[in-house]
Design an enzyme around this catalytic site. Structure first.
Site, mmCIF file in Angstrom:
data_model
loop_
_atom_site.group_PDB
_atom_site.id
_atom_site.type_symbol
_atom_site.label_atom_id
_atom_site.label_comp_id
_atom_site.label_asym_id
_atom_site.label_seq_id
_atom_site.Cartn_x
_atom_site.Cartn_y
_atom_site.Cartn_z
ATOM 1 N N ASN A 196 0.907 -1.184 -0.066
ATOM 2 C CA ASN A 196 -0.180 0.021 -0.137
ATOM 3 C C ASN A 196 0.935 1.363 -0.186
ATOM 4 O O ASN A 196 1.586 1.608 1.109
ATOM 5 C CB ASN A 196 -0.916 -0.040 1.250
ATOM 6 N N ASN B 38 0.091 4.531 -0.470
ATOM 7 C CA ASN B 38 -0.477 5.618 0.027
ATOM 8 C C ASN B 38 -0.282 6.776 -0.867
ATOM 9 O O ASN B 38 0.366 7.852 -0.526
ATOM 10 C CB ASN B 38 -0.151 6.025 1.561
ATOM 11 N N GLU C 120 -3.919 1.478 -2.960
ATOM 12 C CA GLU C 120 -3.946 2.740 -2.757
ATOM 13 C C GLU C 120 -2.971 3.906 -3.454
ATOM 14 O O GLU C 120 -2.407 4.560 -3.245
ATOM 15 C CB GLU C 120 -3.754 3.152 -1.355
ATOM 16 N N TYR D 292 -7.659 -4.081 -2.294
ATOM 17 C CA TYR D 292 -7.704 -2.910 -1.203
ATOM 18 C C TYR D 292 -9.174 -2.810 -0.641
ATOM 19 O O TYR D 292 -10.056 -2.407 -0.935
ATOM 20 C CB TYR D 292 -7.406 -1.748 -1.624
ATOM 21 N N ASP E 47 -3.989 -4.848 1.222
ATOM 22 C CA ASP E 47 -4.354 -4.202 2.244
ATOM 23 C C ASP E 47 -5.565 -4.392 2.745
ATOM 24 O O ASP E 47 -6.654 -4.249 2.034
ATOM 25 C CB ASP E 47 -4.145 -2.720 2.235
ATOM 26 N N ASN F 140 -6.957 -3.929 5.691
ATOM 27 C CA ASN F 140 -7.592 -3.184 6.806
ATOM 28 C C ASN F 140 -8.044 -3.768 8.209
ATOM 29 O O ASN F 140 -9.091 -3.483 8.755
ATOM 30 C CB ASN F 140 -8.516 -2.058 6.209
ATOM 31 N N ASP G 284 3.139 5.240 4.898
ATOM 32 C CA ASP G 284 2.610 4.778 6.390
ATOM 33 C C ASP G 284 2.599 3.222 6.519
ATOM 34 O O ASP G 284 2.724 2.639 7.376
ATOM 35 C CB ASP G 284 1.648 5.426 6.806
ATOM 36 N N HIS G 285 2.408 2.550 5.324
ATOM 37 C CA HIS G 285 2.409 1.009 5.288
ATOM 38 C C HIS G 285 3.903 0.751 4.718
ATOM 39 O O HIS G 285 4.886 1.508 4.335
ATOM 40 C CB HIS G 285 1.706 0.509 4.283
#
Length: 271
Positions: free
Chosen positions: A26, A28, A54, A127, A166, A168, A263-264
């Protein structure tokens, strides 16, 4: 470039001709990642296949030529909403077939699922929605159960799957830094965790990282706040689920926590 006959040998672990390396990441925002030397890292990491989540970009905003220069065919499924969601798959081996979406419009318009078919297995980049409120939690859980049904149906014709992305969701207490304090937060809710157990069992999958590693403190996402990454206050949200029929091909699965475009961090499985 390998022909299709050679690809079967290439992918087959029995002859040990080459390890197949698959990364999920991911990013971002793929455009932001490119400004942080994403292609330089990718060239060094050298996966055979990378699944992106993402991407946050339309196809016309992604530097496909830069990926081609380092040997990748790339395919992208973007959201209709600009700067939002989106998945991609880049592969050194040209897929036999690429499928964009799952056939359900309200998911496909968000660019959440795509599949690349090779000779004897398929790779899915997924995702799963996050949930910031009750309405979005309902959407997330509906997506999850529809995705479970999609995978069960798909396995009738394509039994060998690598499902990368991802999700989540942290599956178990070991997958989150504060399981007690975060038990009522989306991403670690009982209903989300129960779905993941059901998904793994009914779709006959292996969580490849936990197949090799049952140790705590291994995460794939950290908040940008409160120095969470430096303190390793993280969540394991990113997975490679592999069909049980491919169990004997599994060689290694690792979290690449030293990679910092997002951030991943990326996760890798080797077959």
């Amino acid at each position: 470039m390998r022909g299709t006959g050679e690809l079967s040998v290439y992918l087959c672990g029995h002859l040990s001709l080459k390890i197949m390396k698959i990364i999920s990441y991911n990013v971002n925002g793929i455009r932001a990642a490119f400004t942080k030397d994403f292609t330089g890292w990718l060239k060094t990491a050298d996966p055979d296949i990378i699944c992106i989540q993402e991407s946050k970009a339309g196809n016309d905003q992604i530097d496909i030529e830069a990926l081609e220069k380092i040997g990748y065919h790339s395919y992208w499924h973007s959201a209709i909403r600009k700067g939002y969601s989106g998945v991609g798959i880049a592969s050194k081996i040209k897929p036999n077939h690429v499928v964009y979406g799952c056939g359900i419009e309200h998911y496909d318009s968000e660019g959440r699922i795509m599949r690349a078919d090779f000779d004897d297995f398929s790779v899915i980049s997924v995702y799963v929605p996050s949930a910031s409120n009750i309405e979005r939690l309902d959407f997330k859980m509906q997506f999850c159960y529809d995705f479970l049904d999609y995978i069960k149906a798909l396995k009738q014709t394509i039994p060998n799957l690598v499902i990368s992305g991802d999700f989540n969701i942290c599956h178990k207490p070991i997958d989150i830094h504060n399981p007690v304090g975060l038990k009522n937060v989306s991403g670690f809710l009982p209903m989300e965790r129960a779905w993941m157990t059901k998904f793994i069992e009914e779709c006959e999958l292996i969580d490849s990282f936990r197949f090799f590693n049952e140790q705590p403190d291994h995460y794939t996402w950290w908040s940008y706040r409160q120095n969470s990454r430096e303190r390793n206050k993280g969540w394991r949200l990113d997975y490679h689920f592999v069909s049980r029929s491919m169990k004997e091909r599994l060689q290694r699965a690792v979290i690449l926590k030293e990679v910092f475009h997002s951030d991943h961090c990326p996760v890798m499985v080797e077959l």
